[in-house]
Design an enzyme around this catalytic site. Structure first.
Site, short mmCIF file in Angstrom:
data_model
loop_
_atom_site.label_atom_id
_atom_site.label_comp_id
_atom_site.label_asym_id
_atom_site.label_seq_id
_atom_site.Cartn_x
_atom_site.Cartn_y
_atom_site.Cartn_z
N GLU A 56 10.35 -13.87 4.52
CA GLU A 56 11.53 -13.21 5.09
C GLU A 56 11.01 -12.17 6.06
OE1 GLU A 56 14.45 -9.70 4.02
OE2 GLU A 56 14.22 -11.13 2.37
N GLY A 108 8.58 -8.90 4.83
CA GLY A 108 7.95 -7.88 5.67
C GLY A 108 8.18 -8.17 7.14
N SER A 109 7.26 -7.73 7.97
CA SER A 109 7.42 -7.83 9.41
C SER A 109 7.19 -9.26 9.90
CB SER A 109 6.43 -6.90 10.12
OG SER A 109 5.10 -7.39 9.99
N ARG A 110 7.71 -9.54 11.10
CA ARG A 110 7.52 -10.86 11.67
C ARG A 110 6.03 -11.12 11.94
NH1 ARG A 110 10.50 -13.28 17.04
NH2 ARG A 110 12.18 -11.98 16.20
N CYS A 158 16.91 -5.10 5.03
CA CYS A 158 16.80 -6.30 5.86
C CYS A 158 18.14 -6.80 6.34
CB CYS A 158 16.06 -7.39 5.10
SG CYS A 158 16.55 -7.55 3.39
N GLU A 207 0.81 -1.22 0.00
CA GLU A 207 0.00 0.00 0.00
C GLU A 207 0.84 1.27 0.00
OE1 GLU A 207 0.54 -1.45 4.23
OE2 GLU A 207 -0.02 -2.34 2.30
#
Length: 533
Positions: free
Chosen positions: A271, A247-249, A308, A193
């Site tokens: 990841e 992205g995020s955990r 990252c 987004e």
């Protein structure tokens, strides 16, 4: 060659060959430099759009996976050419939506196109099919051996989630899409987004290449929607057979849970989280402590720390060179101007993360970069210092803060260092700086770190990932959800393939890859012997 150079942004999803305007809300990009809202608005999709894209992908699967290797490779090359044909239109939109400087965007576009072309060469070569043939041995005793032949086939349609920090290389036409298409799997992308216009431009480049090569329209679709809603629906759809995510955990684990809860669970290659520890050994610290301190900040602040592989933890022995390292790192931090972070949400989370770490007992905030009131989402680099005992006692110090902050940890003795390594989570990278005199210790440390990270480095910095045949961009949890895989490099194709064995199949029914005369000229292992004969 088909191009999308003059196509205006429409705010539409691209579902197969159709443009679809969603009615489940809308999103607009925001320039993180100024806070200005950008046009157009992008209508968000829901369950109906997911179902349409997934069904089209499934319908396309049989035709696309059976397209000859030359056509599939040329298709990937056309995507790259179409991205390049967008020229400044693409570069300017990426800059406007992300605040990433134009020079870095140009480099990222080159990486994106190069990896598409790299996978085209992989497809043509055919080694990824991993053909194995064990000819029949009817006279073998005590039992005859049947004729057995093996190749790999694609899993099926793949859902790809665009990443915030690489709007080209890890997004619509990025590495997950390239490797899935190379494997013969149609792709349904959920756009991020934060950069919807960039996603539309890239999506049209792929869509145009589908038309150019006469491929089934469901080979590619691009959707917009919220993650918990549309994203989860996409992962749960029975026609989707694998997922690529960066992205995020929290978001990655939500997708893993949704995939595992399906009646037919599917793999999610996510990841997620890495602090990329750096270990400076005594000889290297004594020889070049100040030099390493300054170089560390150069790595930490690449991309405002929104990579990252940004090094978030540095472990130094308590000895000669420690003070020089910290002083040089602090001076470097103060000299780095604030720069726009990708989104307001990422910026706010970064500031909260730095403040949380700085408030811990035993942690000292040494330096922050200068503020810049003229940037809406100004990211200020930060340097914190603590000791090994505090690090071991505070789990928060082992968690990623996404942005340009790093924590220097003073380590006392080899026993404490071993305990620290043992406590570390899985990582994308682990780095060791060593002088020749440090090599015995470095050898022991590397043996431990290869169990913790997907890529280990000596005397370098982890930021920057070479796209090639030998690279690994993965690692044990929580760096990724599956440590057996990589999301960068040619090995990434393995994620979307599975082996099939053919027993006593008549010659006229065998796939061309398995025919005795090897009409495709593939590398094959015949009766245990490798070659192209």
């Amino acid at each position: 060659m088909t191009t999308t150079e003059t196509t205006p942004l429409t705010g539409a999803m691209l579902i197969g060959s159709a443009e679809v305007h969603g009615n489940e809300g809308e999103v607009r990009a925001v320039d993180p430099r100024s806070g200005r809202t950008l046009e157009p608005a992008y209508g968000l999709g829901g369950a109906a759009e997911v179902d349409r894209a997934a069904e089209l992908a499934w319908t396309a699967f049989d035709g696309y996976r059976h397209a000859d290797l030359a056509t599939r490779a040329a298709f990937l090359e056309s995507i790259a050419a179409n991205l390049e044909a967008l020229g400044d239109t693409l570069i300017e939109r990426v800059v406007a939506e992300t605040g990433i400087p134009a020079a870095r965007v140009l480099a990222e576009r080159a990486r994106t196109c190069n990896q598409l072309r790299l996978f085209a060469s992989v497809v043509r070569d055919g080694d990824w099919l991993n053909v194995r043939i064990d000819p029949a041995q009817p006279d073998r005793v005590p039992l005859p051996r049947p004729d057995l032949r093996q190749r790999r086939v694609p899993l099926g349609p793949v859902a790809v989630f665009g990443a915030s920090n690489f709007p080209l290389a890890f997004s619509v036409a990025g590495g997950d899409t390239a490797s899935a298409l190379a494997a013969g799997a149609p792709v349904v992308v959920k756009a991020h987004e934060a950069h919807p216009g960039t996603s539309e431009l890239a999506g049209r480049a792929v869509q145009a290449a589908v038309r150019e090569h006469g491929l089934p329209e469901g080979t590619f679709s691009l959707l917009y929607g919220d993650g918990p809603g549309l994203g989860a629906a996409l992962v749960r759809h029975p026609r989707i057979r694998a997922v690529g995510f960066t992205g995020s955990r929290a978001a990655g684990l939500a997708l893993v849970a949704a995939a595992a809860a399906r009646p037919e669970p599917i793999p999610v290659y996510a990841e997620m989280s890495s602090v990329n520890p750096v270990f400076v050994l005594p000889g290297a610290l004594a020889e070049r402590g100040a030099e390493l301190g300054a170089a560390l900040i150069g790595s930490v602040t690449v991309g405002v720390g929104q990579l990252c592989t940004s090094p978030g933890l540095v472990f130094l022995p308590d000895g000669d060179g420690f003070d020089e390292f910290v002083a040089a790192a602090a001076e470097a931090v103060r000299g780095v101007p604030a720069a726009p972070m990708l989104t307001a949400g990422i910026h706010a989370a970064y500031d909260r993360g730095v403040d949380r770490l700085a408030a811990l007992d035993g942690v000292r905030a040494v330096a922050r970069g200068a503020a810049d009131a003229g940037i809406a989402c100004a990211g200020r680099p930060g340097l914190l210092v603590t000791d090994g005992a505090t690090f071991l006692a505070e789990p928060a110090l082992r968690e990623e803060v996404f942005g340009a902050v790093t924590v220097v940890v003073r380590v006392t003795g080899d026993d404490q260092l071993r305990e620290i390594v043992d406590r570390l989570d899985g990582q994308l990278t682990a780095t060791v700086h060593a002088a020749p005199a440090d090599h015995p210790q470095a050898r022991r440390l590397l043996a431990e770190l290869e169990l913790k990270a997907g890529r280990v480095l000596i005397n370098g910095w982890p930021t920057g990932v070479e796209v090639g045949h030998a690279v690994v961009h993965g690692g044990p949890f929580p760096a990724t959800s599956d440590p057996r895989s990589t999301s960068v490099g040619t090995l990434a194709i393995d994620r979307f393939l599975r082996p099939v064995s053919y027993q006593n199949v008549p010659a006229d029914l065998l796939p061309a890859e398995l025919a005795d005369d090897n009409p495709l000229g593939l590398w094959r292992r015949v009766d245990g012997h490798p070659g192209r004969d």
